[in-house]
Design an enzyme around this catalytic site. Structure first.
Site: not given
Lengths: 498, 498
Positions: A264-265, A268, A294
């Site tokens: 997930h990160e 980003h 996001e």
């Protein structure tokens, strides 16, 4: 041109100060000794005030006016840069310097108190600090709203997600609110009729989890020459230009969660590392708002990495790394674990189907808090009631209820909706990517992100803030932000439709 | 009083910016990914310019003048604070902005070239850049000298060590120069007649070295709530107020060096952590110059921790941690290792007896460079000649000679003497501490730093910059900085005298 160039120098300095604050903020959450908290808050407050002073100097306004008169002489990116400078100037100059300093300090303090209040589930301890933070954020929203011609909540929202408005969110969220409880029920019934996925048997040594996480980051395209992976209590993506730092938290009893958190990160981080190289230190080189940010993390995590295809790649690697035996390590079971739907108390632990319910609740509460319709003392009750209504869950303590998130104590009102707007954008973008490059699912089954990353780089990352969010979505997906692709994605993945 | 209070706010902001730069500088040397170097340099440069602009603003000068008129209304610490503000302002405003920018860029550039020139031992490559850096530093010294009424070298020196002058250093260093070569010879002859100390047999796992280092830091009084220990290529003490970060470098083949390095940096850190709590963010709360700073690291490392008493405490702990067997681990042997005297090429590797020779040489050379009596092209020859004269050593290459240190390429002229002035102050302060608290040696034999630390806190650390360096030494030791206690220390430790 002289006015524009002078602005570019000025904004490069602001960018450097913000980058400095980015590293200091990262450090505060990863390595900083406890006794340094007060000093660090002061350092960050001063840097914010300094950036604010440069940004809001009368000269900045004059230069923007001059450069705007001369706009015809600028190229397209320079014009977009000037537009973003103007936006930043308007946001910042709307708020008096004193209010910036006072609200930043109040947020730091209530965030600090929150850490203890949450640990002891003591809402009363936090309440006065949170009330002060809310009061100041409302003032900020009013000041910005007056300058931008927006209602206070829209003005705060615009600070996180330029161009986003309640008028856009309300119908999208209304649709979710109408559909979601039924959809959750249907999915839960369907999953109840199938064998429950088996948890992977641990333990999972931290070093092995870390090595696997690093390998997946590398596969996804994270550039370790310009970034790091570290540990923090609350995972985040931070740092500075050319120094993108993501964090995770390891649990030796469960490897699946940290792994997906890292991915997930990484989503980003790919956005930050993929910003347009020639404009890295200018406003137009920045990522385009939190919804789109996001969308990049959710596209990598939810759309790509929780897919059946990627689970087929990941399962044998997990089995290897942790010397797993038995059918729990099969790809189907892993996919079952990664797509299990179960209403729960904690937002950050929620699956992608129930997650929007947590956001709908918070959106209702924070719009009411900003408008003055909900007092801080009534927050716990309203929170618990919402959890019952939306997810049928009884909140046993504030620690697991309205104290769970850092956003409000940290002064972030108007941030929450961007999570679910991002989920919608992710579905919309991933669908467009697959239509353009039909080989993406097969690539993911080989752990190959090259084509997907290339598409994202070209269509999202390298655009920085050149296009407004909706322009970018229209250009890239043919339509503005909507809920259709997201609902279709949920129906496909969880109900086997389409 | 209003002018004074306004200045205090202004200097607190400068302090916060400097603290921010301190953490960013620490990060650059410990964790930063390679690709972030350029961005970090830009962040640090911008923070420096911002601090400089606040300090040299016309308003700062006006406020200082107003507050000075009103000085009678201030308390003793406030007056000292105003004195330090004035000093900082005079130093900074003496140098025209253009010269600050040009000389800082030239130093960055020659420092960068130096890294390559040193690796390839190519002095000719560095020479033009070093000449330019010298030329600009001489200009800086002249500009500061004109404003402060000092000769250029004294003006540069004053930037590192407020109040220090060549007129003080010259007689002290002359005495060393007269005595040192004979003393080194006598000590070497004496050590040659005794059995050579046995090296401790390794390997020394990093984790065990680290654990022992942390335990010794704790024993010495390092506050881990307000500081950290990490790893960097070049050990240093940095960070920020209430966040003092020291670093070391581990060698699995030798534990003794990193351990003493940690204790050395701990000495610096105790000074920083012991600064006056009420004045931490004001100039008067800063440590008093580089000589006194170095005196604190050398007092802990050289005076306290290389003593026979502390070696008696340390040796069995080393033996335990590394499961050592045999007489190499005896206290006497460890003390022998830690007090071995041997002329060598590299300053940072030198023992405490030969170390001053490296400084005497550099002091001669840099004063001659600043006065124009030594041209850059003649530097290698003069350096090698000095090494022969002072230490009887032939320099085989510039890499191991005049290219070994970063100071000159980095633009630091006037810094070197503070190392040896610090060694003198350390001996003088340690002697005064023991006269006041005769139990200190016995304490050290038990690893107990409480009394020594308390004495240093009261007599040095908590004074910040309240007293000028010589005032502090007179108050604390009864006399200004001298060489007697230092020579007596060397004769006692290395020749068994007194």
């Amino acid at each position: 041109m002289r006015a524009y160039r002078s602005l570019a120098t000025r904004f490069a300095r602001i960018g450097a100060v913000e980058d400095a604050a980015g590293i200091l903020g990262w450090d505060a959450q990863t390595l900083m000794p406890k006794g340094a908290a007060e000093g660090r808050a002061e350092q960050l407050a001063q840097l914010r005030v300094i950036a604010h002073e440069i940004l809001t100097a009368a000269e900045t306004g004059d230069l923007i006016a001059q450069a705007s008169d001369d706009e015809a002489g600028l190229g397209a990116w320079e014009r977009a840069n000037l537009r973003e400078m103007r936006r930043a100037y308007l946001h910042a100059s709307a708020v008096p310097g004193d209010l910036v300093a006072v609200s930043s300090k109040a947020s730091s303090r209530s965030e600090m108190v929150w850490r203890e209040a949450r640990a002891t589930s003591d809402f009363a301890m936090l309440a006065p600090h949170l009330a002060e933070t809310l009061r100041l954020q409302r003032e900020v929203g009013e000041a910005k709203g007056a300058a931008l011609g927006l209602a206070p909540y829209d003005a705060l929202l615009d600070g996180y997600d330029p161009g986003m408005r309640r008028a856009v969110i309300d119908p999208l969220f209304s649709r979710l609110r109408a559909i979601l409880p039924g959809l959750i029920g249907t999915i839960r019934d369907r999953q109840a009729m199938m064998p429950a996925p088996m948890p992977l048997p641990g333990p999972f040594p931290v070093e092995a989890q870390k090595a696997l996480g690093l390998a997946l980051m590398r596969a996804a395209g994270f550039d370790f020459e310009r970034g790091r992976l570290d540990i923090s209590l609350h995972p985040f993506c931070g740092g500075a230009t050319d120094d993108v730092r993501i964090t995770t938290r390891y649990d030796e009893a469960d490897a699946t969660r940290a792994l997906m958190g890292v991915l997930h990160e990484t989503g980003h981080a790919l956005y930050e590392q993929g910003r347009p190289p020639a404009w890295l230190h200018q406003p137009v080189g920045n990522a385009r708002g939190m919804s789109l940010h996001e969308s990049q993390s959710l596209l990598i995590e939810m759309q790509a990495c929780r897919s059946a295809e990627f689970c087929a790649y990941l399962a044998p690697r997990l089995r290897d790394v942790f010397a797993g035996e038995g059918s729990a390590w099969d790809a189907e079971n892993l996919h079952g674990l990664y797509t299990r739907v179960e209403p729960g108390l904690i937002r950050v632990d929620a699956d992608e189907v129930t997650y929007p319910a947590h956001i709908l609740l918070r959106y209702d509460l924070e719009t009411a808090m900003i408008s003055g319709d909900l007092a801080i003392t009534d927050l716990p009750g309203a929170f618990d009631e919402g959890m019952r209504d939306l997810l049928g869950i009884v909140v046993p303590s504030d620690r697991l209820g309205c104290l769970q998130d850092i956003h409000w104590p940290g002064g972030s009102f108007g941030y929450f909706p961007t999570y679910t707007l991002g989920a919608m954008a992710a579905a919309q973008l991933f669908r467009a990517a697959r239509e353009s490059l039909p080989g993406i699912p097969a690539d993911l089954a080989r752990g190959d992100f090259t084509a997907l990353r290339g598409w994202l780089r070209e269509n999202v990352h390298q655009r920085g803030s050149f296009l407004e969010t909706d322009e970018l979505l229209v250009t890239t997906t043919g339509k503005p932000l909507g809920a259709e692709d997201y609902m279709r994605h949920l129906r496909h993945r969880y109900l086997g439709e389409g």
